[in-house]
Design an enzyme around this catalytic site. Sequence first.
Site, mmCIF file in Angstrom:
data_model
loop_
_atom_site.group_PDB
_atom_site.id
_atom_site.type_symbol
_atom_site.label_atom_id
_atom_site.label_comp_id
_atom_site.label_asym_id
_atom_site.label_seq_id
_atom_site.Cartn_x
_atom_site.Cartn_y
_atom_site.Cartn_z
ATOM 1 N N SER A 40 0.811 -1.231 0.000
ATOM 2 C CA SER A 40 0.000 0.000 0.000
ATOM 3 C C SER A 40 0.835 1.268 0.000
ATOM 4 O O SER A 40 0.273 2.368 -0.046
ATOM 5 C CB SER A 40 -0.900 0.021 1.235
ATOM 6 O OG SER A 40 -1.724 -1.094 1.247
ATOM 7 N N CYS A 128 -14.118 -7.296 19.555
ATOM 8 C CA CYS A 128 -15.348 -6.541 19.239
ATOM 9 C C CYS A 128 -16.595 -7.107 19.931
ATOM 10 O O CYS A 128 -17.420 -6.360 20.462
ATOM 11 C CB CYS A 128 -15.548 -6.518 17.722
ATOM 12 S SG CYS A 128 -15.274 -8.108 16.925
ATOM 13 N N SER A 158 -17.324 -7.938 8.288
ATOM 14 C CA SER A 158 -16.296 -6.880 8.373
ATOM 15 C C SER A 158 -15.320 -7.141 9.506
ATOM 16 O O SER A 158 -14.187 -6.650 9.467
ATOM 17 C CB SER A 158 -16.928 -5.502 8.533
ATOM 18 O OG SER A 158 -17.913 -5.535 9.538
ATOM 19 N N HIS A 245 -22.387 -6.359 14.749
ATOM 20 C CA HIS A 245 -22.585 -7.672 15.362
ATOM 21 C C HIS A 245 -23.850 -7.659 16.225
ATOM 22 O O HIS A 245 -24.117 -6.683 16.933
ATOM 23 C CB HIS A 245 -21.420 -8.010 16.299
ATOM 24 C CG HIS A 245 -20.107 -8.247 15.623
ATOM 25 N ND1 HIS A 245 -19.953 -8.410 14.267
ATOM 26 C CD2 HIS A 245 -18.854 -8.379 16.161
ATOM 27 C CE1 HIS A 245 -18.668 -8.617 13.994
ATOM 28 N NE2 HIS A 245 -17.986 -8.589 15.126
HETATM 29 P P1 A2P Z 1 -2.334 -3.564 3.376
HETATM 30 O O1 A2P Z 1 -3.622 -2.922 2.920
HETATM 31 O O2 A2P Z 1 -1.130 -2.868 2.823
HETATM 32 O O3 A2P Z 1 -2.304 -5.056 3.217
HETATM 33 P P2 A2P Z 1 -8.006 -5.692 7.101
HETATM 34 O O4 A2P Z 1 -8.178 -6.177 8.502
HETATM 35 O O5 A2P Z 1 -9.135 -4.843 6.626
HETATM 36 O O6 A2P Z 1 -7.688 -6.822 6.169
HETATM 37 O O7 A2P Z 1 -6.704 -4.746 7.130
HETATM 38 C C1 A2P Z 1 -5.462 -5.165 7.605
HETATM 39 C C2 A2P Z 1 -4.514 -3.978 7.679
HETATM 40 O O8 A2P Z 1 -3.241 -4.458 8.125
HETATM 41 C C3 A2P Z 1 -4.274 -3.320 6.340
HETATM 42 O O9 A2P Z 1 -4.080 -1.937 6.497
HETATM 43 C C4 A2P Z 1 -2.996 -3.987 5.881
HETATM 44 O O10 A2P Z 1 -2.234 -3.248 4.969
HETATM 45 C C5 A2P Z 1 -2.256 -4.065 7.196
HETATM 46 N N1 A2P Z 1 -1.170 -5.034 7.087
HETATM 47 C C6 A2P Z 1 -1.241 -6.337 6.741
HETATM 48 N N2 A2P Z 1 -0.006 -6.905 6.702
HETATM 49 C C7 A2P Z 1 0.873 -5.919 7.007
HETATM 50 C C8 A2P Z 1 2.305 -5.843 7.123
HETATM 51 N N3 A2P Z 1 3.070 -6.913 6.895
HETATM 52 N N4 A2P Z 1 2.859 -4.654 7.466
HETATM 53 C C9 A2P Z 1 2.078 -3.571 7.685
HETATM 54 N N5 A2P Z 1 0.733 -3.578 7.591
HETATM 55 C C10 A2P Z 1 0.123 -4.718 7.262
#
Ligand code: A2P
Length: 335
Positions: A40, A128, A158, A245
Amino acid sequence: MAVNVAVVGATGAVGEEFLRILESRKFPVKELRLLASKRSAGKKMRFCGRDYTVQELTKHSFEGIKIALFSAGASISREYVPYAIASGAVCVDNSSAFRMDDDVPLVVPEVNPQDIAKHHGVIANPNCSTIQMVVALKPIHDAARIKRIVVSTYQAVSGAGLKAIDELQKETASILSGQEGFRRNLFPHQIAFNVLPQIPQNNAFLPNGYTSEEMKMVSETKKILGDNSVRVTATTVRVPVIRSHSESINIETEKKISAAAVKKLLSTAPGVQVADDPANQLYPLATMATGRDEVFVGRIREDESLDHGINLWVVSDNVRKGAALNAIQIAEKLL
Ligand code: A2P
């Protein structure tokens, strides 16, 4: 005084909600640092009318940060919370990584705000399903002492993140349009038009036959209420709802308390909105709670199979009160 804030997992379902709530509650943000995975990095997200660029999370991400809000899963929290603390930040962690550690407060501001002061750099945000249950039950516990809780949940997708919402929507569309060949990535079974008694969907069942989500409701409830004598049993279930929920909660109390007395107590309880007018078909609904801050309680009845029993139906927005809002309320108290 405005402070520098980092959001870890900014691009996720809870991360996006963090930004909305920080903005709407006018949290005093000086600098905002949005952190996520490498995938991202460079993405733009909007906050208070400005575009912010998402950065890759590294151990150097926390320089100058005062408050770090974590919602990127337990393994990321385990790895990076120590770096944030070493940089001088206080972390509010939405994952399960530290919740049951003796020296980490587990806080729902309406229930145990006094525990915040005991922190050593990290405060855990509860699960949650636990949050909305304890907000509704704390006033009853104070008035009549709850001996036992039997809870069944009806949890929105979600809670399993943005990918889970996407899977429900695409699977529903593919079934409705009669297309073949839909490939599931997340849930072990069809979630559209179905009900799955396994949360999280990817974890093995524990040796006692329960899921980790169920056992979180047991242990976290005791810790937040500060009362190990409360007996809790849970069945946690995923339903094809996008957000909020619902919970069916049965309690047995030490002292007799009538349904009318519970209704009166909850009508002035912090963070609770009673929605209980069966004659007019008014009861809490996922659609009623979504986007709202309150925990909605209705269907308040005496359990006629017990001398001192009450049944309740409790609904709340899992992404807000169940995660982002509760964490930001903790951060507000920290300031
Ligand atoms: P990313 O969007 O870059 O994968 P959700 O619970 O909605 O799936 O979101 C999980 C969050 O945790 C997202 O912002 C995701 O970023 C982040 N995330 C997942 N893996 C990593 C990582 N290795 N390092 C940093 N952030 C992470």
